[in-house]
Design an enzyme around this catalytic site. Structure first.
Site, PDB file in Angstrom:
ATOM      1  N   LYS A 185       0.815  -1.218   0.000  1.00  0.00           N
ATOM      2  CA  LYS A 185       0.000   0.000   0.000  1.00  0.00           C
ATOM      3  C   LYS A 185       0.851   1.271   0.000  1.00  0.00           C
ATOM      4  O   LYS A 185       0.331   2.355  -0.225  1.00  0.00           O
ATOM      5  CB  LYS A 185      -0.969  -0.001   1.183  1.00  0.00           C
ATOM      6  CG  LYS A 185      -0.350   0.107   2.553  1.00  0.00           C
ATOM      7  CD  LYS A 185      -1.452   0.154   3.602  1.00  0.00           C
ATOM      8  CE  LYS A 185      -0.919   0.067   5.009  1.00  0.00           C
ATOM      9  NZ  LYS A 185      -1.994   0.103   6.006  1.00  0.00           N
ATOM     10  N   GLU A 239      19.078 -10.579  23.891  1.00  0.00           N
ATOM     11  CA  GLU A 239      18.000  -9.654  24.258  1.00  0.00           C
ATOM     12  C   GLU A 239      17.166 -10.330  25.347  1.00  0.00           C
ATOM     13  O   GLU A 239      17.437 -11.477  25.722  1.00  0.00           O
ATOM     14  CB  GLU A 239      17.139  -9.343  23.026  1.00  0.00           C
ATOM     15  CG  GLU A 239      17.867  -8.527  21.962  1.00  0.00           C
ATOM     16  CD  GLU A 239      17.088  -8.425  20.675  1.00  0.00           C
ATOM     17  OE1 GLU A 239      16.420  -7.418  20.480  1.00  0.00           O
ATOM     18  OE2 GLU A 239      17.135  -9.365  19.875  1.00  0.00           O
ATOM     19  N   HIS A 241       7.134  -2.042  23.483  1.00  0.00           N
ATOM     20  CA  HIS A 241       8.600  -2.109  23.600  1.00  0.00           C
ATOM     21  C   HIS A 241       8.999  -1.126  24.695  1.00  0.00           C
ATOM     22  O   HIS A 241       8.531   0.012  24.714  1.00  0.00           O
ATOM     23  CB  HIS A 241       9.261  -1.730  22.272  1.00  0.00           C
ATOM     24  CG  HIS A 241      10.700  -2.118  22.196  1.00  0.00           C
ATOM     25  ND1 HIS A 241      11.672  -1.508  22.956  1.00  0.00           N
ATOM     26  CD2 HIS A 241      11.346  -3.056  21.460  1.00  0.00           C
ATOM     27  CE1 HIS A 241      12.852  -2.064  22.695  1.00  0.00           C
ATOM     28  NE2 HIS A 241      12.678  -3.013  21.790  1.00  0.00           N
ATOM     29  N   ARG A 278      10.011  -8.353  27.814  1.00  0.00           N
ATOM     30  CA  ARG A 278       9.529  -6.984  27.587  1.00  0.00           C
ATOM     31  C   ARG A 278       8.335  -6.568  28.431  1.00  0.00           C
ATOM     32  O   ARG A 278       8.204  -5.413  28.796  1.00  0.00           O
ATOM     33  CB  ARG A 278       9.093  -6.868  26.135  1.00  0.00           C
ATOM     34  CG  ARG A 278      10.259  -6.654  25.298  1.00  0.00           C
ATOM     35  CD  ARG A 278       9.866  -6.436  23.886  1.00  0.00           C
ATOM     36  NE  ARG A 278      11.121  -6.560  23.173  1.00  0.00           N
ATOM     37  CZ  ARG A 278      11.240  -6.759  21.897  1.00  0.00           C
ATOM     38  NH1 ARG A 278      10.167  -6.835  21.149  1.00  0.00           N
ATOM     39  NH2 ARG A 278      12.417  -6.872  21.352  1.00  0.00           N
ATOM     40  N   HIS A 322       4.476  -1.916  20.030  1.00  0.00           N
ATOM     41  CA  HIS A 322       5.550  -2.410  19.162  1.00  0.00           C
ATOM     42  C   HIS A 322       5.153  -3.611  18.315  1.00  0.00           C
ATOM     43  O   HIS A 322       5.569  -3.736  17.172  1.00  0.00           O
ATOM     44  CB  HIS A 322       6.727  -2.784  20.070  1.00  0.00           C
ATOM     45  CG  HIS A 322       7.940  -3.275  19.348  1.00  0.00           C
ATOM     46  ND1 HIS A 322       8.650  -2.492  18.467  1.00  0.00           N
ATOM     47  CD2 HIS A 322       8.586  -4.488  19.385  1.00  0.00           C
ATOM     48  CE1 HIS A 322       9.686  -3.185  17.995  1.00  0.00           C
ATOM     49  NE2 HIS A 322       9.651  -4.400  18.523  1.00  0.00           N
ATOM     50  N   ARG A 368       5.823 -12.134  23.024  1.00  0.00           N
ATOM     51  CA  ARG A 368       6.829 -12.571  22.047  1.00  0.00           C
ATOM     52  C   ARG A 368       8.237 -12.325  22.569  1.00  0.00           C
ATOM     53  O   ARG A 368       8.548 -11.242  23.072  1.00  0.00           O
ATOM     54  CB  ARG A 368       6.664 -11.791  20.742  1.00  0.00           C
ATOM     55  CG  ARG A 368       7.790 -12.046  19.745  1.00  0.00           C
ATOM     56  CD  ARG A 368       7.583 -11.288  18.463  1.00  0.00           C
ATOM     57  NE  ARG A 368       7.779  -9.875  18.613  1.00  0.00           N
ATOM     58  CZ  ARG A 368       8.935  -9.235  18.386  1.00  0.00           C
ATOM     59  NH1 ARG A 368      10.014  -9.915  18.011  1.00  0.00           N
ATOM     60  NH2 ARG A 368       9.010  -7.941  18.522  1.00  0.00           N
TER      61      ARG A 368
END
Ligand code: FAD
Ligand code: SIN
Length: 525
Positions: A45, A123, A239, A285, A346, A381
């Protein structure tokens, strides 16, 4: 689809074996893995490179170190997901991760190396270093290389600046989509045997987000209108660290900074993460974002700070060139100064339910990437598992389509009918409602929720839905109107999912139901 009346309609009907909506890493990799015998329409798009994939910084997780193993990557993912991930899907993704990295390297992605070995960073949630990356511009490198490869394929036709409005459904099967050509402002029919939604996430439903403007939940809304099952949409990931600066729109400060030792602190220099979780800055997170939210609210601060300046200055510039340069443009030298940060929306953990091949419950419709719910993320996640999911499931989706014998006859679609709608002189309504939806979601359906705030949001969204439906029935379709319709639909699904979860789990925290229930169940809308 019969909409009332004459502008905005076009008799243009395209026929392709496969339509892929979205040119992020999921869409591009799907196209590249499909058989060269198939005719493919690949639609975006916006600019072809625009989408969350381009901005990915930290990297992609994969077991590539001799001291690491699949079981640990699976265990870390399941633990971060707080009991809601599907173990089979997680194992599938993890076991296919090394091959996904090889496919990317074959496409030309130059992962950062230390001599001949990958430089692996870490992370939140990972118990081993297993994140491969291209400095801090992993997504940009992936996108440029995948798109270059796509452009060399004679069987793939690219449509840039084409926004899908709705799926074409005939005899309970997906037969393509109605797509607005933004250059001509006409709606064209794309009639296809297989359709792949690779439209990314929905973080733009929130006022503050790390995502680019493309993440308006279009695929989720289209699929929901077509009767697909949408799962676990209450799990919106915030996030912890986006740059806080009045002129910095959506700029992420990678979690890899914390992976390399970066410390969070309050304006007075005091660190705080240790009080919330023994993993401190490297807790998942949901934990870090809630801790920052709590410190900002209790201390009345506009932001907290992230400090990596104790590392060698050349090392910082080599490993985080994008972040270093961007912060520099705002007068922040990260080799000397702490970075002001705030949490922002996020990632969309829920999405269109699929099997391991990206198949949805609607015949001939697939969903891949952030738009999909494959079961790998559960209630939260783990960092760098998203690009991985995009690549692994794009490959399995393409493989599934390649196995099938496709019909040679195409169904004849009715042209888009816009004969009874007029050009709008009230476009301000659309921009106003856009802002209102995003503010409601930020203020009432954010990091910490309550039943009262969720019910308020539900009520107001119902009113907005009526206003948008009325506008849609009166005026010509436009890109902004298409996205507004989808923002409203996706927000309603998030609110409905959040209200139906009477517990707190992972990313969903409701102060009226603060405990996690013993039974872990998906939310299906
Ligand atoms: P996107 O890359 O978002 O692409 C969506 C595509 O769909 C675009 O081409 C868009 O134009 C198109 N589209 C949408 N709607 C329509 C429509 N109606 N009609 C036509 N086209 C449409 N994950 C990691 O694993 N590691 C990281 O280091 C990492 N860092 C990140 C950093 C940032 C700043 C952000 C925002 C995300 C990060 N993520 C990371 C998450 C990850 O990048 C995304 O989840 C992933 O790239 C999504 O890819 P996708 O192909 O599904 O969607
Ligand atoms: C980051 O670099 O912090 C983003 C990683 C991710 O979203 O997986």
């Amino acid at each position: 689809m019969s909409r009332q009346s004459t502008h905005n309609c076009s008799n243009e009907q395209h026929q392709f074996d496969v339509l892929i909506i979205g040119t992020g890493s999921a869409g591009l990799m799907s196209a590249l893995q499909l058989s060269p015998e198939l005719s493919i329409a690949l639609v975006a798009k916006d600019d072809l490179l625009e989408g969350s994939s381009f901005y990915a910084q930290g990297g992609i997780s994969a077991v590539l170190d001799a001291h690491d193993n699949f079981n640990t990557h699976v265990a870390d993912t399941l633990s971060t997901a707080c009991g809601l991930a599907d173990q089979k899907a997680v194992s599938y993704m993890v076991e296919n991760a090394p091959a996904a990295i090889t496919s990317l390297e074959e496409s030309g992605v130059p992962f950062t190396k230390d001599n001949d070995d990958y430089h692996l960073t870490t992370e939140g949630g990972h118990t081993h270093r297993r994140v491969v990356h291209v400095a801090d511009k992993t997504g940009q490198s992936i996108q440029i290389n995948l798109l270059d490869n796509v452009k060399q394929r004679g069987n793939i036709t690219l449509f840039e600046g084409y926004i899908a409005i709705d799926l074409l459904i005939h005899e309970e099967q997906c037969q393509g989509a109605y797509i607005l050509n933004k250059h001509t402002n006409q709606v064209e029919s794309f009639v296809t045997h297989k359709t792949v939604l690779a439209t990314g996430g929905a973080s733009k439903v929130y006022r503050y987000t790390s995502n680019p403007d493309t993440s308006t939940g279009d695929g989720i809304a289209m699929a929901s209108r077509a009767g697909c099952r949408i799962v676990n949409m209450e799990f919106a990931q915030f996030h912890p660290t986006c740059l806080y600066h009045p002129h910095a729109k959506s700029f992420l400060i990678s979690e890899a900074i914390r992976g390399e030792g970066g410390k969070l602190h309050l304006p007075n220099g005091q660190t705080f993460m240790q009080q919330y979780d023994e993993r401190a800055e490297l807790a998942p997170r949901d934990v870090v974002a809630r801790a920052i939210d709590s410190e900002m609210k209790s201390g009345g601060f506009d932001c907290v700070y992230l400090d990596i300046s104790f590392k060698d200055s050349d090392w910082i510039k080599e490993h985080f060139p994008t972040i270093y340069n961007k912060c520099k443009t705002f007068g922040i030298d990260i080799t000397k100064d702490s970075i002001p940060v705030v949490p922002a929306a996020h990632y969309t953990c829920g999405g269109i339910n699929t099997d391991l091949h990206g198949k949805t419950n609607l015949e001939n419709l697939y969903a891949v990437g952030e738009v999909a719910h494959t079961g790998v993320h559960g209630a939260n996640r783990m960092a760098s598992n998203s690009l991985l999911e995009c690549i692994v499931f794009a490959k399995s989706c393409a493989h599934d389509i390649n196995q099938q014998t496709l019909d040679s006859v195409y169904f004849q679609s009715e042209p888009w009918d816009a004969s009874r709608v007029a050009a709008s002189k009230e476009k301000v309504v659309v921009s106003h409602l856009w802002d209102e939806v995003r503010s409601i979601m930020w203020n009432f359906v954010g990091i910490v929720r309550s039943d009262r705030r969720l019910n308020y949001a539900k009520h107001r969204l119902e009113q907005i839905e009526t206003e948008v439906d009325e506008y849609y029935s009166l005026y010509l379709i436009s890109s902004d109107l298409t996205e507004l319709r989808n923002l409203v639909k996706t927000s309603q699904i998030i609110i409905q999912s959040a209200l139906s979860r009477k517990e707190s789990r992972g990313l969903h925290f409701n102060e009226d139901h603060p405990m996690q229930s013993k039974i872990a169940k998906n939310t299906i809308i």
